[in-house]
Design an enzyme around this catalytic site. Structure first.
Site, PDB file in Angstrom:
ATOM      1  N   ARG A  57      29.477  47.825  49.675  1.00 19.05           N
ATOM      2  CA  ARG A  57      30.409  47.830  48.527  1.00 19.05           C
ATOM      3  C   ARG A  57      31.070  49.199  48.399  1.00 19.05           C
ATOM      4  O   ARG A  57      32.281  49.319  48.193  1.00 19.05           O
ATOM      5  CB  ARG A  57      29.674  47.457  47.227  1.00 19.05           C
ATOM      6  CG  ARG A  57      29.241  46.004  47.145  1.00 19.05           C
ATOM      7  CD  ARG A  57      28.813  45.604  45.729  1.00 19.05           C
ATOM      8  NE  ARG A  57      27.643  46.316  45.256  1.00 19.05           N
ATOM      9  CZ  ARG A  57      26.383  45.929  45.481  1.00 19.05           C
ATOM     10  NH1 ARG A  57      26.127  44.827  46.153  1.00 19.05           N
ATOM     11  NH2 ARG A  57      25.378  46.648  45.018  1.00 19.05           N
TER      12      ARG A  57
ATOM     13  N   LYS B 185      39.185  48.163  30.800  1.00 22.29           N
ATOM     14  CA  LYS B 185      39.675  46.784  30.939  1.00 22.29           C
ATOM     15  C   LYS B 185      38.605  45.791  30.514  1.00 22.29           C
ATOM     16  O   LYS B 185      37.413  46.005  30.770  1.00 22.29           O
ATOM     17  CB  LYS B 185      40.082  46.513  32.387  1.00 22.29           C
ATOM     18  CG  LYS B 185      40.951  45.275  32.530  1.00 22.29           C
ATOM     19  CD  LYS B 185      40.690  44.520  33.803  1.00 22.29           C
ATOM     20  CE  LYS B 185      39.436  43.675  33.685  1.00 22.29           C
ATOM     21  NZ  LYS B 185      39.213  42.799  34.857  1.00 22.29           N
TER      22      LYS B 185
ATOM     23  N   GLU C  85      42.890  41.614  28.946  1.00 23.69           N
ATOM     24  CA  GLU C  85      43.071  40.557  29.958  1.00 23.69           C
ATOM     25  C   GLU C  85      42.584  39.197  29.438  1.00 23.69           C
ATOM     26  O   GLU C  85      41.416  38.846  29.609  1.00 23.69           O
ATOM     27  CB  GLU C  85      42.309  40.928  31.238  1.00 23.69           C
ATOM     28  CG  GLU C  85      42.479  39.907  32.353  1.00 23.69           C
ATOM     29  CD  GLU C  85      41.681  40.244  33.614  1.00 23.69           C
ATOM     30  OE1 GLU C  85      40.836  41.158  33.575  1.00 23.69           O
ATOM     31  OE2 GLU C  85      41.892  39.577  34.632  1.00 23.69           O
TER      32      GLU C  85
ATOM     33  N   LYS D 264      47.266  42.227  30.326  1.00 26.28           N
ATOM     34  CA  LYS D 264      47.060  41.707  31.696  1.00 26.28           C
ATOM     35  C   LYS D 264      46.849  40.195  31.607  1.00 26.28           C
ATOM     36  O   LYS D 264      45.716  39.719  31.541  1.00 26.28           O
ATOM     37  CB  LYS D 264      45.843  42.396  32.331  1.00 26.28           C
ATOM     38  CG  LYS D 264      45.465  41.853  33.706  1.00 26.28           C
ATOM     39  CD  LYS D 264      44.436  42.721  34.424  1.00 26.28           C
ATOM     40  CE  LYS D 264      43.974  42.068  35.707  1.00 26.28           C
ATOM     41  NZ  LYS D 264      43.201  42.975  36.564  1.00 26.28           N
TER      42      LYS D 264
HETATM   43  C1  5MM Z   1      41.033  37.627  37.090  1.00 23.96           C
HETATM   44  O1  5MM Z   1      40.373  38.681  37.739  1.00 23.96           O
HETATM   45  C2  5MM Z   1      40.955  39.964  37.597  1.00 23.96           C
HETATM   46  C3  5MM Z   1      42.169  40.126  38.450  1.00 23.96           C
HETATM   47  O2  5MM Z   1      41.821  39.777  39.778  1.00 23.96           O
HETATM   48  P1  5MM Z   1      42.724  38.748  40.588  1.00 23.96           P
HETATM   49  O3  5MM Z   1      44.050  39.439  40.774  1.00 23.96           O
HETATM   50  O4  5MM Z   1      41.975  38.564  41.876  1.00 23.96           O
HETATM   51  O5  5MM Z   1      42.812  37.501  39.776  1.00 23.96           O
HETATM   52  C4  5MM Z   1      39.903  41.020  37.949  1.00 23.96           C
HETATM   53  O6  5MM Z   1      40.299  42.280  37.488  1.00 23.96           O
HETATM   54  C5  5MM Z   1      38.565  40.622  37.365  1.00 23.96           C
HETATM   55  O7  5MM Z   1      38.639  40.662  35.978  1.00 23.96           O
HETATM   56  C6  5MM Z   1      37.538  41.625  37.864  1.00 23.96           C
HETATM   57  O8  5MM Z   1      37.512  41.588  39.274  1.00 23.96           O
HETATM   58  C7  5MM Z   1      36.144  41.412  37.291  1.00 23.96           C
HETATM   59  O9  5MM Z   1      35.663  40.168  37.657  1.00 23.96           O
HETATM   60  P2  5MM Z   1      34.145  39.773  37.348  1.00 23.96           P
HETATM   61  O10 5MM Z   1      34.209  38.284  37.157  1.00 23.96           O
HETATM   62  O11 5MM Z   1      33.360  40.126  38.562  1.00 23.96           O
HETATM   63  O12 5MM Z   1      33.692  40.511  36.147  1.00 23.96           O
END
Ligand code: 5MM
Length: 347
Positions: free
Chosen positions: A46, A136, A177, A219
């Site tokens: 990672r 975020k 978001e 977002k």
């Molecule tokens: C919707 O997911 C967010 C934007 O990613 P995509 O462009 O791939 O849709 C992304 O920022 C998401 O909120 C984060 O990766 C965190 O995801 P998790 O579910 O692991 O908390």
């Protein structure tokens, strides 16, 4: 931090046709994406993946801000530099995802609510101390036969507003978001109705909680037909539907809208954002930008596949997708020069 300073930061994050790059997947999400490609699901891999991304040469030409997760913001790059400092040194603004993920919303199964408000102020202060300038938080709304319910929309909207108010209290810019998922057979019109209801609720609660609209970035999802809908709609129809919903529900005081990609292929996400900017740039009150994770990372992740000897080719793919989104942000994206390049890089 004053509202004026937060407003200035928001403008800076999307200035000069730039957008946000989300590399904030939780450990579980990142590991699932690694597992799908046979990449080892370890701290080391990672860290190597996030290092590869943030050290991509020239990334600051197209990316104004990078969202990290809690694990990465506490790590150093492979060169021993704290991630937030490496990002700042590349001319990019570092931030962090601060929600703790979703659980079933009591009384509304299978709908979800996002956790993480308890102790948030102290956590935000700790993130600011290690270099985060913004935060975020994601709320998740699912469309199906009888959902979303009003209870789910209100609970998620209030939680997003409470999070945003606490961010502004400690001087971090909140990226809000509210994601209406693409999953399901619903059509474009249903996504528009739900997206507008969610955004109206978010801004009503933001007002009630005293959130300064000038000091945040929204977002949202694009307004799209569900992934199983037989009519997938063309670019212009989607661009028009998305901007119409935003105009109805997002106050003009908000400085920027940065779309999530939600699982759309990268080239399609670029083309849709481009159509919006091409058609409406001169007539909308906010900057229309991107905050993509998969739509920027996925082709590069497939090239890298956990192998360090492929890092340079993967970085070229990251830089390419980011430049496509930069062009889309300006309404100058050319799809005919996009997909062939990605294929060449993958070969
Ligand atoms: C919707 O997911 C967010 C934007 O990613 P995509 O462009 O791939 O849709 C992304 O920022 C998401 O909120 C984060 O990766 C965190 O995801 P998790 O579910 O692991 O908390």
């Amino acid at each position: 931090m004053s509202v004026a300073k937060l407003a200035g930061l928001a403008v800076q994050m999307v200035a000069h046709g730039k957008g946000l790059l989300a590399i904030d997947e939780s450990i579980g999400t990142c590991d699932r994406r690694f597992a799908a490609l046979g990449i080892a699901q370890t701290v080391d891999r990672r860290r190597a993946w996030r290092d590869l991304i943030v050290t991509t040469p020239g990334l600051g030409q197209s990316i104004g801000a990078i969202i990290l997760n809690e694990e990465t913001i506490r790590q150093t790059t492979l060169a021993g530099v704290p991630f937030a400092a490496a990002i700042r040194d590349a001319g990019i603004i570092p931030g962090v995802k601060v929600d703790s993920g979703t659980i079933e919303l009591a009384g509304h199964a299978p709908e979800r609510i996002t956790e993480g408000l308890d102790g948030l102020k102290a956590r935000l202060e700790a993130f600011a101390a290690v270099g985060a300038r913004f935060a975020k938080w994601r709320g998740v709304i699912t469309i199906a036969a009888d959902i979303p319910t009003r209870g789910c929309i209100e609970a998620n909207a209030q939680t997003l507003a409470r999070y945003a108010a606490i961010c502004q209290q400690v001087g971090l810019l909140p990226v809000i978001e509210p994601e209406v998922l693409m999953d399901g057979p619903h059509d474009l019109a249903r996504c528009a109705v739900v997206t507008e209801a969610v955004l109206h609720a978010v801004f009503r609660h933001a007002d009630e909680q005293g959130v300064a609209l000038e000091g945040l970035i929204l977002k949202p999802n694009m307004v799209l037909p569900g992934s199983d809908c037989p009519d997938q709609s063309d670019l212009v129809t989607i661009a028009d539907a998305t901007v119409r919903s935003l105009l109805r529900a997002v106050p003009a005081a908000v400085p920027a809208v940065a779309f999530l990609s939600g699982g759309q292929p990268g080239a399609l996400a670029s083309a849709r954002l481009n159509a919006m900017n091409d058609r409406f740039k001169a007539r909308i009150p906010w900057q229309l930008s991107f905050s993509f994770a998969r739509a920027i990372q996925q082709p590069a992740l497939e090239i890298w596949n956990g192998r360090d000897e492929r890092a340079e080719a993967a970085q070229a793919a990251i830089a390419h997708r980011a430049m496509c989104d930069h062009a889309a942000r300006c309404g100058t994206y050319d799809a005919s020069t996009d997909v062939p390049l990605i294929r060449a890089q993958a070969a």
